[in-house]
Design a protein around this motif. Structure first.
Motif, PDB file in Angstrom:
ATOM      1  N   ASP A  22       2.725   3.316 -14.247  1.00  0.00           N
ATOM      2  CA  ASP A  22       4.092   3.585 -13.802  1.00  0.00           C
ATOM      3  C   ASP A  22       4.649   2.184 -13.025  1.00  0.00           C
ATOM      4  O   ASP A  22       5.700   1.882 -13.135  1.00  0.00           O
ATOM      5  N   LYS A  41       0.792  -1.293   0.143  1.00  0.00           N
ATOM      6  CA  LYS A  41      -0.048   0.012  -0.079  1.00  0.00           C
ATOM      7  C   LYS A  41       0.773   1.423   0.004  1.00  0.00           C
ATOM      8  O   LYS A  41       1.757   1.564   0.839  1.00  0.00           O
ATOM      9  N   HIS A  42       0.602   2.146  -0.854  1.00  0.00           N
ATOM     10  CA  HIS A  42       1.335   3.349  -0.987  1.00  0.00           C
ATOM     11  C   HIS A  42       0.553   4.377  -0.404  1.00  0.00           C
ATOM     12  O   HIS A  42      -0.584   4.352  -0.406  1.00  0.00           O
ATOM     13  N   GLU A  43       1.315   5.433   0.164  1.00  0.00           N
ATOM     14  CA  GLU A  43       0.577   6.571   0.783  1.00  0.00           C
ATOM     15  C   GLU A  43      -0.129   7.600  -0.125  1.00  0.00           C
ATOM     16  O   GLU A  43      -1.291   7.786  -0.164  1.00  0.00           O
ATOM     17  N   GLU A  44       0.652   7.601  -1.430  1.00  0.00           N
ATOM     18  CA  GLU A  44       0.169   8.398  -2.398  1.00  0.00           C
ATOM     19  C   GLU A  44      -0.310   7.584  -3.698  1.00  0.00           C
ATOM     20  O   GLU A  44       0.168   6.496  -3.842  1.00  0.00           O
ATOM     21  N   THR A  45      -1.225   8.321  -4.705  1.00  0.00           N
ATOM     22  CA  THR A  45      -1.682   7.251  -5.577  1.00  0.00           C
ATOM     23  C   THR A  45      -0.539   7.300  -6.812  1.00  0.00           C
ATOM     24  O   THR A  45      -0.018   8.146  -7.078  1.00  0.00           O
ATOM     25  N   ILE A  46      -0.517   6.021  -7.093  1.00  0.00           N
ATOM     26  CA  ILE A  46       0.608   5.842  -8.235  1.00  0.00           C
ATOM     27  C   ILE A  46      -0.093   5.555  -9.620  1.00  0.00           C
ATOM     28  O   ILE A  46      -0.880   4.304  -9.389  1.00  0.00           O
ATOM     29  N   PRO A  47       0.057   5.970 -10.575  1.00  0.00           N
ATOM     30  CA  PRO A  47      -0.653   5.352 -11.776  1.00  0.00           C
ATOM     31  C   PRO A  47      -0.323   4.134 -11.953  1.00  0.00           C
ATOM     32  O   PRO A  47       0.873   3.585 -11.937  1.00  0.00           O
ATOM     33  N   LEU A  48      -1.087   3.339 -12.587  1.00  0.00           N
ATOM     34  CA  LEU A  48      -0.913   1.892 -12.825  1.00  0.00           C
ATOM     35  C   LEU A  48       0.240   1.506 -13.881  1.00  0.00           C
ATOM     36  O   LEU A  48       1.109   0.553 -13.649  1.00  0.00           O
TER      37      LEU A  48
END
Lengths: 275, 267
Positions: A265, A256-263
């Protein structure tokens, strides 16, 4: 039976008769009787000091097998030897050599503190009073339950009760302990404690452990060997390391990342790292 | 053999210690149930006193002394059976819920182990009542009173055997609570609570065979009042037969026990 073998099960089967009631009055007076094979021609042996997990889905035949091995239920066919004795014919003699814990059934008296039941167990297993007290003191120290043994069982938490139950089945120094779902309903901390205590008692006294469980943690942290049963038949009988190597080749990891990461990427990152 | 008896005696002693400690947890309930059972039995005796007083010294051939015996010996048997061995009444529940497993994995006789596992509080009232009425019935004759207590105590074996047989039937037919209540309370106790003189041949035959009211009432009472040895032989002979039948059925039934899984605590 080989020298080191303590449990030997050969071609064991158990068939129950199931009553199937059809709807209506006819079904009430004329239920159909159907044979249901809970355990179907299983064979295995367990060596002294081994820790074996007997696992499988609900209704696979685990409890029925353990009940036949402890003399509770009589088999339909096949033979069992536990500590050199036949549970169906020598139940009482065998009882001195085994300890049984059924996670869903209490051996302790609900209204009394565990110490009273332990003394009664001493009498049940024909230990004299001094021997019983000596054994109780040793186990109370080992399991660190000094503050629990004078509290009525009904006031203990489930985890505390389970630890006291385990002490109860060890009073007469059994050669084998049968544990039917010993960690059922316990929280993760207590589960760990129960597992550590079973391991400790196995290392100290060399007692053979035969347990059923649905908890992978019990199997991984407690046992050397796993027997998997399904629909009354043994499907896998292997050492825990071999089982991991053969069957547990994949792992699912959730990140789980704190910020949203584009798929795209993430996919790009995985592929560039791989190359 | 002697060692086995000693071991069972120690087991009985420790079980009783646990039971009395359990009672100590519920002192008020124990006292209330004991007193009410004493009063309950007392009202039956009062009823008989009124009937006999209204008919002169005796009603037909029935004297008040005979009634006192009838309300002493069977009541002592009932009190001993269910106060000290009250767990036998739990046998059916243990079978239905699968908690008999715990007893089957211990090296003691399963039925005895279950029997000693709990007490029925109210039965203490029966026991005390039976002894008090027995003292009056025997007019404080110590020899008669001694036999009354011994045979009353041994009569518990008949209650326990019948109770065990009925509870074991749970393995074959499911819950037997109603059958047990009818057999023990409506038949066995009711028939034992009236003098043997009122029963005719057919009923008498039943009371000496399938409903053993005779052995908890008429037979021991006849011995205590006449000291005729034939009653004593009859009593012990019947006891042997009932114990043998119970032991055989226990062996047969336990082979068919299927256990079960339920969450339950032993109480």
């Amino acid at each position: 039976m080989k020298k080191d073998t303590i449990i030997e099960v050969e071609h064991l089967s158990k068939t129950f008769q199931k009553k199937i009631k059809m709807p209506g009055i006819k079904g009430f007076f004329n239920p159909i009787l159907e044979d249901f094979t809970a355990v179907n021609d299983i064979s295995f042996s367990v060596n002294k000091g081994e820790k074996v997990a007997f696992v499988g889905p609900n209704g696979a035949g685990k409890s029925t097998t353990i009940k036949m091995m402890t003399g509770i239920v009589h088999p339909s066919s096949g033979s069992i030897k536990v500590a050199g004795l036949d549970p169906t014919k020598q139940r009482k003699q065998m009882a001195y050599k085994i300890g049984c814990l059924f996670g869903q059934k209490s051996g302790l008296w609900m209204h009394l503190p565990p110490i009273d039941t332990y003394k009664l167990f001493g009498a049940i297993y024909d230990l004299d009073e001094d021997e019983t007290l000596k054994r109780i003191n040793h186990l109370v120290e080992t399991f660190e339950i000094q503050d629990l043994i004078y509290t009525p069982v009904r006031r203990l938490s489930l985890g505390q009760r389970m630890i006291c139950e385990i002490v109860g089945i060890l009073i007469h120094e059994p050669e084998i302990i049968f544990l039917d779902e010993p960690t059922i309903g316990l929280d993760i901390v207590v589960k760990e404690k129960v597992r550590a205590l079973i391991n400790k008692i196995n290392a100290e006294s060399g007692v053979t452990v035969f347990l059923t469980s649905h908890d992978v943690g019990d199997i991984e942290k407690l046992c050397d060997r796993v027997i998997i049963i399904d629909k009354g038949r043994i499907v896998i009988d292997e050492g825990i390391d071999g089982l991991k190597d053969t069957y547990l080749k994949k792992k699912i990891i959730t990140v789980k990342h704190e910020e949203t990461i584009p798929l795209e990427d993430i996919i790009y990152d995985i592929y560039t790292r791989k190359s | 053999m002697l060692t086995a008896v000693k071991r069972y005696f120690r087991f009985f002693k420790e079980s009783m210690k646990c039971n009395f400690k359990s009672i100590a947890e519920y002192k008020s309930s124990f006292l209330v149930q004991t007193i009410f059972m004493f009063l309950n039995n007392g009202f039956f005796l009062l009823f008989w006193y009124v009937v006999i007083a209204a008919s002169g010294e005796k009603a037909g051939d029935i004297t008040l002394n005979k009634i006192l015996y009838i309300w002493s010996v069977p009541v002592i048997s009932f009190g001993v059976a269910f106060f000290f061995f009250g767990g036998v009444r739990e046998l059916g529940r243990h079978i239905l819920e699968g908690t008999l497993d715990v007893y089957l994995t211990q090296p003691k006789n399963v039925i005895l182990n279950v029997m000693c596992s709990s007490m029925e509080f109210a039965a203490a009232g029966d026991l005390i009542y039976g002894i008090v009425v027995g003292l009056i019935a025997t007019e404080f004759n110590l020899l008669r009173f001694g036999f009354l207590v011994i045979l009353g105590t041994l009569g518990a074996v008949f209650y326990i055997c019948v109770e065990t047989i009925l509870r074991l039937l749970t393995i074959f037919i499911g819950n037997t609570d109603n059958i047990e209540h009818t057999y023990i309370n409506t038949l066995m106790i009711s028939f034992a609570s009236y003098p043997s003189e009122i029963y005719g041949g057919g009923i008498k035959f039943l009371l000496y065979t399938v409903i053993p009211s005779a052995y908890i009432s008429f037979v021991p009472i006849d011995f205590i009042t006449t000291f005729d040895i034939k009653y004593l032989l009859w009593f012990f002979g019947a006891m042997l037969v009932f114990v043998a039948i119970t032991a055989a059925l226990t062996k047969f039934a336990l082979k068919r026990y299927e256990s079960g899984n339920s969450i339950a605590l032993r109480s």
